[in-house]
Design a protein around this motif. Sequence first.
Motif, PDB file in Angstrom:
ATOM      1  N   LEU A   2       0.833  -1.202   0.000  1.00  0.00           N
ATOM      2  CA  LEU A   2       0.000   0.000   0.000  1.00  0.00           C
ATOM      3  C   LEU A   2       0.870   1.255   0.000  1.00  0.00           C
ATOM      4  O   LEU A   2       0.601   2.218  -0.727  1.00  0.00           O
ATOM      5  CB  LEU A   2      -0.921  -0.017   1.219  1.00  0.00           C
ATOM      6  CG  LEU A   2      -2.031   1.014   1.251  1.00  0.00           C
ATOM      7  CD1 LEU A   2      -2.989   0.833   0.083  1.00  0.00           C
ATOM      8  CD2 LEU A   2      -2.792   0.918   2.567  1.00  0.00           C
ATOM      9  N   HIS A  14      -2.345  -3.461  -3.163  1.00  0.00           N
ATOM     10  CA  HIS A  14      -1.894  -4.007  -1.876  1.00  0.00           C
ATOM     11  C   HIS A  14      -2.235  -5.480  -1.773  1.00  0.00           C
ATOM     12  O   HIS A  14      -1.507  -6.255  -1.154  1.00  0.00           O
ATOM     13  CB  HIS A  14      -2.462  -3.194  -0.700  1.00  0.00           C
ATOM     14  CG  HIS A  14      -3.809  -3.601  -0.205  1.00  0.00           C
ATOM     15  ND1 HIS A  14      -4.961  -2.974  -0.621  1.00  0.00           N
ATOM     16  CD2 HIS A  14      -4.191  -4.540   0.684  1.00  0.00           C
ATOM     17  CE1 HIS A  14      -5.993  -3.521   0.001  1.00  0.00           C
ATOM     18  NE2 HIS A  14      -5.562  -4.477   0.786  1.00  0.00           N
ATOM     19  N   MET A  44      -5.332   1.306  -5.098  1.00  0.00           N
ATOM     20  CA  MET A  44      -4.875   0.937  -3.748  1.00  0.00           C
ATOM     21  C   MET A  44      -5.352  -0.462  -3.379  1.00  0.00           C
ATOM     22  O   MET A  44      -4.592  -1.273  -2.829  1.00  0.00           O
ATOM     23  CB  MET A  44      -5.385   1.963  -2.739  1.00  0.00           C
ATOM     24  CG  MET A  44      -4.733   3.323  -2.857  1.00  0.00           C
ATOM     25  SD  MET A  44      -5.577   4.607  -1.876  1.00  0.00           S
ATOM     26  CE  MET A  44      -5.288   4.018  -0.203  1.00  0.00           C
TER      27      MET A  44
END
Length: 432
Positions: A146, A244, A240
Motif C-alpha cells: 500500500l 496491496h 490501492m
Amino acid sequence: MDIPGPEPRADGGAGAVAAAGGLHVYQLRLHAEYGPVVRFQLPGADTAVSVADPVLLEATAHVDKRPEPLFAFLAPLFEAGNVQVMPADEHTPWRRLLLSVLAGRPSHERHFARFTELVTELADRWAERAGQGPVELQKDLTALSLRMICAYALGGEAEDPDRVVDAFEEVLTEHLGRLYQAPLPGSREERAERAAEALAYLRAVVDRVVAAHRSGDRADRIIEAGERPARIRDTVMVAMLAAHHTTGLAVSWTLHLLGRHPEAAGRVAEELDRVLGDRAAPEYADLRRLTYLERVLKEAMRLYPPGPYGARETTEALVLGDYEIPAGTTVFYPFWAVHMNPDHWPEPERFMPERFTPEETAKRPRLAYIPFGLGPRGCEGAALAMVEAELVLAVLLKRLRFRPVPGHEVTPVERFVLWAADDIRMTVSPRT
C-alpha cells in the motif's frame, strides 16, 4: 452438446459455494468432477459457464463486457459508477490512460529508489525482530504494498497503512458476504455500520492523499485527462485495493513456499549473491538478471493466484470446443483451476519453478498462466506489480532467511483474494 454441471439448487448456488469454503475451491472441485467446461449456478449470475481450458479461453479473450451483478460488491467503493463494469467505449480510453501511468518502464525506474527505501525499512524492522518471535507476512507485506502504490501513483504516503488494509477488508467482507449469503459474525445492522464507517475512512484517506500530490507526479496524468474528482478518487481507490492485495500476497506466498523448499531458497540466495555481490538491493537493471527469482515468483502465483477470478458477459454467441455459448452468458475465468489444469501443468500441486524456463513456457498455450487476468479487462498494473514483487523479494532474501514456524498451519481461504486464514508466520534470521 449440453454443458455438464451440477443440478440446479433453490438457493442459486450460494450454499454450494459456502459448503466448499469459497469460490476458489468450489471451482477446483467442479472442474475435477465435470471437466474443463462446466455449467454452474453463481450468485449474481444465475447460471455461468466456467472455462479452465486455456485453449478454449482464447475464444473469449476479446470480450470486453463484465457481468454487472458479479462485480456489484465493489460498487460501494465507487461514486462515479463502478469502474469495473463501465461500458467498453468508456473503458477503452480510461484503460489506455491507466496503462500509460502504471505500465511504463521509465516511470518504474524513476520510482525504483523510493521503492527500495520502503522495502529496506521493512527489512530493517524484521532484522531487528530476529530471535524475538515470528513475523506476520501478510500483515506487513500488504501494508508495504500500500505504501508503494501511494508513493508511485500519488507521490504521497498512506496514513496508517494497517488501518487502511483492515478497512478494505471490512467493506469487501460485508458486501461479498451479502452476495454469497455467507454467515458472518454480528448482526446485519452492526456489520453494515462497520462497513459504512470503514468506507468513510477510506474515502477520507484517498481525498487527503490526492490533495497532497506533488505537481508533475503520476496523479496529474489523470487530472489532466479532464476527469471529475469522483472518478479520480475511484481510480485511486481501486489502484490501492488491487495493488496491496496482489503484490503483498504474491510475496507472502512466495516466501511461504521458499520456506518449505530450502533447496529453491538456496538457489535464490546464490543468484542474488552472484548478481548483486555485496550490494544489499538491486538496481532496476538487475531485475532482468534475476531469472530464477522470477521463476519462483511466477510459480508461487500459479499455485496461489492472488487475483480472485475473472468474468465476462458474451455479447454474441461463441463456440467453445463442442459447446455453443449463447449471447448474454456469464463466462467465468477460474484462475486457480486454470493454473491447476493437469493437461498443461503436470503434477500441478508440486512447487516447480523450472516450469517457467523459456523452453517450458513455449510448450504451453498462451493462457495457461493468467494471474493478472486476460484480454481488454486484464490488470493494468501487472508490469508494475512484477517489478515491485521482484524488488521486495530480492531485498528480503539477500539479507534474511525465512523458516516456517513449527506447528503453524497455513490454510488458504477466500477473502476476496486467496488469503492465509491465520496469516503466514515465519521466523527470520540474518543470512550472514
